[in-house]
Design an enzyme around this catalytic site. Structure first.
Site, PDB file in Angstrom:
ATOM      1  N   GLU A   1      -5.362 -61.587  88.301  1.00 12.45           N
ATOM      2  CA  GLU A   1      -4.890 -61.122  89.608  1.00 12.45           C
ATOM      3  C   GLU A   1      -3.486 -60.522  89.494  1.00 12.45           C
ATOM      4  O   GLU A   1      -3.149 -59.585  90.213  1.00 12.45           O
ATOM      5  CB  GLU A   1      -4.876 -62.267  90.621  1.00 12.45           C
ATOM      6  CG  GLU A   1      -6.249 -62.780  90.989  1.00 12.45           C
ATOM      7  CD  GLU A   1      -6.177 -63.908  91.991  1.00 12.45           C
ATOM      8  OE1 GLU A   1      -6.589 -63.686  93.142  1.00 12.45           O
ATOM      9  OE2 GLU A   1      -5.700 -65.007  91.629  1.00 12.45           O
TER      10      GLU A   1
ATOM     11  N   TYR B   1      12.828 -54.203 113.692  1.00 14.49           N
ATOM     12  CA  TYR B   1      11.588 -54.323 112.919  1.00 14.49           C
ATOM     13  C   TYR B   1      11.645 -53.555 111.602  1.00 14.49           C
ATOM     14  O   TYR B   1      10.889 -53.840 110.683  1.00 14.49           O
ATOM     15  CB  TYR B   1      10.350 -53.951 113.741  1.00 14.49           C
ATOM     16  CG  TYR B   1      10.336 -52.572 114.337  1.00 14.49           C
ATOM     17  CD1 TYR B   1      10.066 -51.460 113.561  1.00 14.49           C
ATOM     18  CD2 TYR B   1      10.550 -52.390 115.689  1.00 14.49           C
ATOM     19  CE1 TYR B   1      10.040 -50.195 114.107  1.00 14.49           C
ATOM     20  CE2 TYR B   1      10.513 -51.132 116.259  1.00 14.49           C
ATOM     21  CZ  TYR B   1      10.261 -50.032 115.457  1.00 14.49           C
ATOM     22  OH  TYR B   1      10.233 -48.787 116.011  1.00 14.49           O
TER      23      TYR B   1
ATOM     24  N   LYS C   1      -5.277 -61.702 101.856  1.00 18.86           N
ATOM     25  CA  LYS C   1      -5.690 -61.069 100.598  1.00 18.86           C
ATOM     26  C   LYS C   1      -7.054 -60.447 100.862  1.00 18.86           C
ATOM     27  O   LYS C   1      -7.983 -61.121 101.292  1.00 18.86           O
ATOM     28  CB  LYS C   1      -5.787 -62.101  99.475  1.00 18.86           C
ATOM     29  CG  LYS C   1      -6.153 -61.491  98.129  1.00 18.86           C
ATOM     30  CD  LYS C   1      -6.369 -62.536  97.056  1.00 18.86           C
ATOM     31  CE  LYS C   1      -5.073 -63.165  96.646  1.00 18.86           C
ATOM     32  NZ  LYS C   1      -5.214 -64.028  95.448  1.00 18.86           N
TER      33      LYS C   1
ATOM     34  N   LEU D   1       0.385 -67.310  97.822  1.00 23.66           N
ATOM     35  CA  LEU D   1       0.817 -66.568  99.007  1.00 23.66           C
ATOM     36  C   LEU D   1       1.695 -67.429  99.900  1.00 23.66           C
ATOM     37  O   LEU D   1       2.533 -66.912 100.644  1.00 23.66           O
ATOM     38  CB  LEU D   1      -0.393 -66.065  99.789  1.00 23.66           C
ATOM     39  CG  LEU D   1      -1.237 -65.007  99.080  1.00 23.66           C
ATOM     40  CD1 LEU D   1      -2.418 -64.612  99.942  1.00 23.66           C
ATOM     41  CD2 LEU D   1      -0.398 -63.804  98.711  1.00 23.66           C
ATOM     42  N   GLU D   2       1.522 -68.738  99.823  1.00 24.46           N
ATOM     43  CA  GLU D   2       2.362 -69.644 100.592  1.00 24.46           C
ATOM     44  C   GLU D   2       3.836 -69.442 100.244  1.00 24.46           C
ATOM     45  O   GLU D   2       4.701 -69.432 101.120  1.00 24.46           O
ATOM     46  CB  GLU D   2       1.978 -71.105 100.332  1.00 24.46           C
ATOM     47  CG  GLU D   2       0.645 -71.511 100.917  1.00 24.46           C
ATOM     48  CD  GLU D   2      -0.538 -71.321  99.975  1.00 24.46           C
ATOM     49  OE1 GLU D   2      -0.511 -70.378  99.133  1.00 24.46           O
ATOM     50  OE2 GLU D   2      -1.496 -72.094 100.093  1.00 24.46           O
TER      51      GLU D   2
END
Length: 121
Positions: A24, A55, A100, A73-74
């Site tokens: 990955e 933003y 993902k 991802l955390e």
């Protein structure tokens, strides 16, 4: 009457190299990031960008963190939250979700999701 405002970005698309498995981190994947902030409205008639959540800065934070390859991802989501808190200390809540889009699974799945919600105490 107290007013609250939400400012955020939805569906920010990135190609990045996050993932637990070594392949990955080599092949990469498509990710979608949402960032939603909420805070008290303090309006004194001033119409300046520094009196709100920019933003453009939210995007820059997300882009920077998505470039920093991580296994989980955390970790990415928490880093985004921490940087937003530092830049905009008046924000009351921050929601960051990362999806993902292509998973290394055989089933029919739209995406995986990691979401964190921060509330200032």
């Amino acid at each position: 009457m107290a007013l609250r405002k939400k400012i955020g970005l939805e569906g920010i698309r990135f190609f990045a190299f996050h993932g637990f498995y070594p392949e990955e981190q080599v092949l990469g994947n498509e990710f979608m990031v949402d960032i939603i902030t909420e805070m008290q409205v303090v309006h004194d008639g001033n119409d300046e960008l520094e009196d709100t959540v920019n933003y453009e800065k939210l995007y820059e934070i997300a882009e920077s963190e998505m470039k920093n390859t991580r296994k989980l991802l955390e970790t990415v989501a928490l880093s985004i939250i921490e940087r937003i808190k530092e830049l905009f200390p008046d924000i009351d809540t921050i929601r960051v979700s990362i999806r993902k889009m292509r998973l290394p699974l055989s089933g029919e799945i739209n995406n995986s999701l990691v979401e964190f919600n921060y509330t200032r105490t």
